[in-house]
Design an enzyme around this catalytic site. Structure first.
Site, PDB file in Angstrom:
ATOM      1  N   HIS A  24       0.791  -1.232   0.000  1.00  0.00           N
ATOM      2  CA  HIS A  24       0.000   0.000   0.000  1.00  0.00           C
ATOM      3  C   HIS A  24       0.819   1.275   0.000  1.00  0.00           C
ATOM      4  O   HIS A  24       0.258   2.364   0.136  1.00  0.00           O
ATOM      5  CB  HIS A  24      -0.926   0.060   1.214  1.00  0.00           C
ATOM      6  N   LYS A  67      -7.564  14.304   4.437  1.00  0.00           N
ATOM      7  CA  LYS A  67      -6.718  13.110   4.467  1.00  0.00           C
ATOM      8  C   LYS A  67      -5.763  13.251   5.636  1.00  0.00           C
ATOM      9  O   LYS A  67      -5.678  14.315   6.243  1.00  0.00           O
ATOM     10  CB  LYS A  67      -5.948  12.960   3.160  1.00  0.00           C
ATOM     11  N   THR A  69      -8.207   7.281  -1.969  1.00  0.00           N
ATOM     12  CA  THR A  69      -9.584   6.802  -2.167  1.00  0.00           C
ATOM     13  C   THR A  69     -10.590   7.927  -1.954  1.00  0.00           C
ATOM     14  O   THR A  69     -11.689   7.891  -2.504  1.00  0.00           O
ATOM     15  CB  THR A  69      -9.920   5.619  -1.229  1.00  0.00           C
ATOM     16  N   LYS A  84     -14.250   9.110  -3.910  1.00  0.00           N
ATOM     17  CA  LYS A  84     -15.521   9.476  -3.245  1.00  0.00           C
ATOM     18  C   LYS A  84     -15.947  10.879  -3.655  1.00  0.00           C
ATOM     19  O   LYS A  84     -17.127  11.156  -3.877  1.00  0.00           O
ATOM     20  CB  LYS A  84     -15.357   9.422  -1.721  1.00  0.00           C
TER      21      LYS A  84
END
Ligand code: GL4
Length: 806
Positions: free
Chosen positions: A349, A535, A643, A647
């Protein structure tokens, strides 16, 4: 049987009487919430049991997703939606004088994760169930989730997150499924009576792992999978060893808190023990279940079980599986290894070097002696096999045990059959740079699986105004199959549709504006552009670049109050790891700039900064539907995927981005005209690294705008940041701007100016927004998990079935 509104009301009242001996009118919100939760849970408990029986009876291959983080957020509305009960519940509650949305706020966020990685795991749980795939989560039930963030004098302050205080309505404690996990002590090998070498444990500690299961409800398909989270307890056999309260505390601390750092782990003993604890408990319970329920020989394990290692934290799955197969099931090493590699798969990741987990040999040996022995053996056999095929230095560089350290990513790659990245660009980078050595050795193991998001939550649940418009315009099929959002493309020039979508956005903006006022006392106008960066706070994500631009605007306005520009509200949400000093300095600077700009009468509300404290899933649900601009401005090559970018586009925000992570695929989806791209490409970044020719000082000397902006940090323009401002300044000039903010500044400003112009043309903007919504379906985690299921896990969806109870 479906519950109608009247039955719903009756049942709610009855359950309140049974559980609390109370009438609705006298009950507190928490009591009503708990009762509603119990009612909902009862609606899926049959399906939960039946799903499980179905998998066992049909001997379905199942995947177990091992992750040290899960971040589901609140579950009430999601469960209601997936059970097809959301509208009924809303209407029934309205009849009773209760607003579902306010009641839902009673639920504490289940925040057992830091950010993107944990949230992705939860999106996957939702999608795996919704696609009817046999899959379960395996993780840790932390007593405290990610810390709560407050601002005091502009500084971040951390408070404990006591999420279990009101009770957790969704979980089921399964005492009978507890297992023992052994850590510490010494292990040596000795022959048993049959002449076999067996490990003998001495002075080890035994921990009892108790599972708490939560139903993962699929969307209108009667499938309910299981998220199993483990909690530590003292086993009866060890009671006398833990007579002091302090001794007990120490043990219980193991699952007390989530490590609050998402990509900069420090090698701490308790973290390593956490990793082994949930890995060992999970694998033991899988093997126990396999032997009891599937009844096949252990040699066939890989036909029935797949285990996914989500980032390196669960990489001990590899040696733990070997331990069970060799020490307990008495398979040969070769046979055990063959099974282990077939069962395991791994996702990387991040490419941030500091996040590639390593443990000192010494710590590993002391904490997990048997694991260490097994890893030594894996490493030795790896070297032996590869020595014949590859150059010496390549083999040395890829060893698991190297330079006094155990390399967890190496373990995960060598011990599994698949390694994937999380966006095309990231998967390319791990092949060509970060894990290039392994790509030479195992070219067939590498693949890409671009992330996705649980679209039902991130559109239907969080954005009802938009969803209602979509229903009217393109019908309701998009609710089940988000690919149908594409139908919206037929309306890109339809003024009425564009207007209606804009109206929906306005409603969401007003709601957020109300929340902002309540939470921060700041008044914002819904006419302004809502420009959002949400974030974790990290240098590479470049919240600071955003701030530099804001300071520039501020200085422009101070100089010339008549400068033409749209009103803007810059909205931030970000937690910094408590030990991440530089990130905390940036938070302080944003807060002080906010105080300055928001209260400057010259600025007259033309720009506002809102830093909402305690960013979490629930806050994201409020911000995302209201966003106009989505800031995805990490230095190219650094953000593995992202991500929130997906959205936000799904909710009609326009992306302002570098070509990093999944931004590249978002651009491909919407086309160059419907996204604002700026900055260095990943190739250019690597060129700078190779040529070492970047000089921030030079840019500062030559660029008057940048100079003025940076000076604001040290000349008192922004008050109250004497030390912090200097630190920012030095990081950019003295320490040469590690993430190339100054290099990207001009093109970022240009892109912001283009956005400013575009927003002034209402129809133009609305059309871009529509095109983003219409193409958001591509990033559904349903699609992502289907790819994992087909390519990696080799599991199949359940044939459509109806639960026994109908
Ligand atoms: C992350 C990445 O930083 C992020 O880009 C990605 O979207 C997410 C899920 O794949 O994983 N890696 C780590 S570590 N934390 C993340 O959020």
């Amino acid at each position: 049987m479906a519950l109608d509104k009247e039955m719903f009301k009756k049942e709610l009242r009855q359950r309140l009487r049974e559980n609390y001996a109370m009438e609705l009118e006298d009950a507190s919100e928490q009591e009503i919430f708990n009762t509603l939760g119990a009612l909902v849970k009862a609606r899926y408990s049959d399906a939960w049991g039946d799903t499980w029986k179905y998998y066992v009876n049909k001997k379905k291959k199942q995947v177990y997703y091992f992750s040290i983080e899960f971040l589901p957020g609140r579950m009430l509305k999601s469960n209601l939606l997936n059970l097809g009960m959301l509208d009924t519940a809303r209407e029934a509650l309205t009849d009773l004088g209760i607003d579902l949305d306010s009641l839902a706020e009673v639920e504490k966020d289940m925040a057992l994760g830091n950010g993107g990685l944990g949230r992705l795991a939860s999106c996957f749980m939702d999608s795996i169930a919704s696609c009817g795939l046999p899959g379960n989560g395996n993780g840790i039930r932390y007593d405290y989730g990610l810390f709560k963030q407050r601002f005091v004098d502009g500084y971040q302050v951390e408070l404990p997150d006591e999420w279990l205080q009101g009770g957790n309505i969704w979980e089921v404690r399964r005492e009978s499924k507890a297992v023992d996990v052994r850590v510490g002590g010494h292990v040596y090998l000795a022959e048993n009576s049959e002449g076999k070498l067996k490990p003998i444990y001495e002075n080890e500690r035994v921990l009892r792992a108790v599972p708490y299961d939560t139903g993962m409800v699929g969307f209108e398909n009667n499938v309910v999978n299981t998220l199993r989270l483990w909690s530590v307890e003292i086993p009866d056999s060890e009671e006398d060893k833990y007579q002091s309260i302090q001794g007990r505390r120490e043990l219980e601390d193991l699952t007390a808190v989530l490590y609050p750092d998402d990509s900069n782990e420090q090698g701490r003993l308790i973290r390593l023990t956490q990793e082994y604890f949930f890995v060992s408990a999970g694998i033991q319970s899988i093997i126990r279940r396999y032997k009891k329920r599937i009844g096949q020989p252990i040699s066939k394990l890989s036909e029935y079980v797949s285990i996914h290692i989500n980032d390196t934290h669960p990489a001990l799955c590899v040696p733990e599986m070997m331990r069970i197969l060799v020490d307990e099931e008495e398979l040969s090493w070769e046979q055990a290894w063959d099974i282990t590699v077939k069962v395991m798969s791994y996702t990387n990741h991040t490419i941030m070097a500091e996040a590639l987990e390593k443990w000192s040999i010494d710590l590993m040996r002391r904490t997990l002696p048997r694991m260490y022995q097994i890893m030594e053996e894996i490493d030795a056999r790896y070297v032996q096999t590869m020595r014949e095929l590859h150059p010496h230095d390549l083999v040395e560089r890829t060893r698991i045990i190297r330079n006094g350290q155990v390399h967890m990513a190496h373990l995960a790659i060598i011990g599994s059959h698949s390694t994937n990245g999380v966006a095309k660009l990231h998967s390319d980078l791990i092949k060509s740079v970060v894990l290039h050595d392994f790509y030479i050795i195992y070219p067939d193991r590498f693949n890409n699986k671009t992330n996705g998001v649980a679209q039902r939550r991130w559109s239907q649940i969080v954005n009802e105004p938009m969803s209602n418009v979509l229903d009217d315009v393109i019908g309701k099929t998009w609710r089940k199959d988000s690919g149908d959002l594409k139908l919206l493309m037929n309306y890109q020039s339809d003024q009425v549709v564009l207007e209606r979508l804009a109206e929906a956005k306005k409603v969401n903006k007003q709601k957020l504006a109300d929340y902002i006022l309540e939470a921060t006392d700041i008044n914002v106008s819904t006419d302004a552009i809502f420009d959002v960066q949400i974030k974790r706070l990290h240098a590479y994500k470049r919240q600071l670049l955003n701030l530099l631009h804001i300071i520039k605007l501020y200085q422009d306005l101070k100089e010339n109050p008549n400068v033409a520009m749209q009103k803007r509200v810059f909205i931030f949400g970000a937690k910094a790891a408590p030990s991440y000093h530089y990130a905390k300095v940036i938070i302080k600077c944003i807060n002080e700039a906010a105080r300055l700009i928001n209260n400057d009468s010259d600025i007259n509300d033309r720009i506002k900064i809102v830093f909402l404290p305690n960013y979490n899933v629930s806050l994201a649900e409020k911000i995302i539907p209201a966003a106009d601009v989505s800031e995805q401005i990490s230095l190219a090559s650094k953000e593995a995927s992202g991500t929130s970018n997906m959205k936000l586009m799904l909710n009609g925000a326009i992306t302002l981005a570098t070509l990093d992570g999944a931004n590249v695929e978002i651009r491909d989806a919407v086309g160059d005209d419907n996204i604002y791209i700026f900055g260095l490409t990943e190739k250019e970044v690597y060129e700078y690294y190779e040529n070492q020719e970047y000089t921030a000082q030079k840019i500062y000397d030559e660029n008057a705008v940048i100079r003025r902006v940076l000076n604001a940090f040290i000349d008192g323009t922004i008050p109250n940041i004497v030390y912090e401002g200097r630190e920012i300044f030095d990081s950019l000039i003295k320490y040469n701007d590690e993430y190339f903010l100054l290099r990207d500044f001009d093109s970022y400003v240009k892109a912001q100016e283009d956005i400013d112009k575009a927003y002034g043309d209402r129809t133009f903007w609305q059309k871009m927004s529509l095109i983003n919504i219409a193409n958001g379906g591509r990033f559904s985690s349903d699609e992502t998990v289907r790819r994992y299921a087909e390519d990696i896990w080799k599991i199949e969806p359940k044939d459509s079935f109806v639960t026994e109870k109908g």
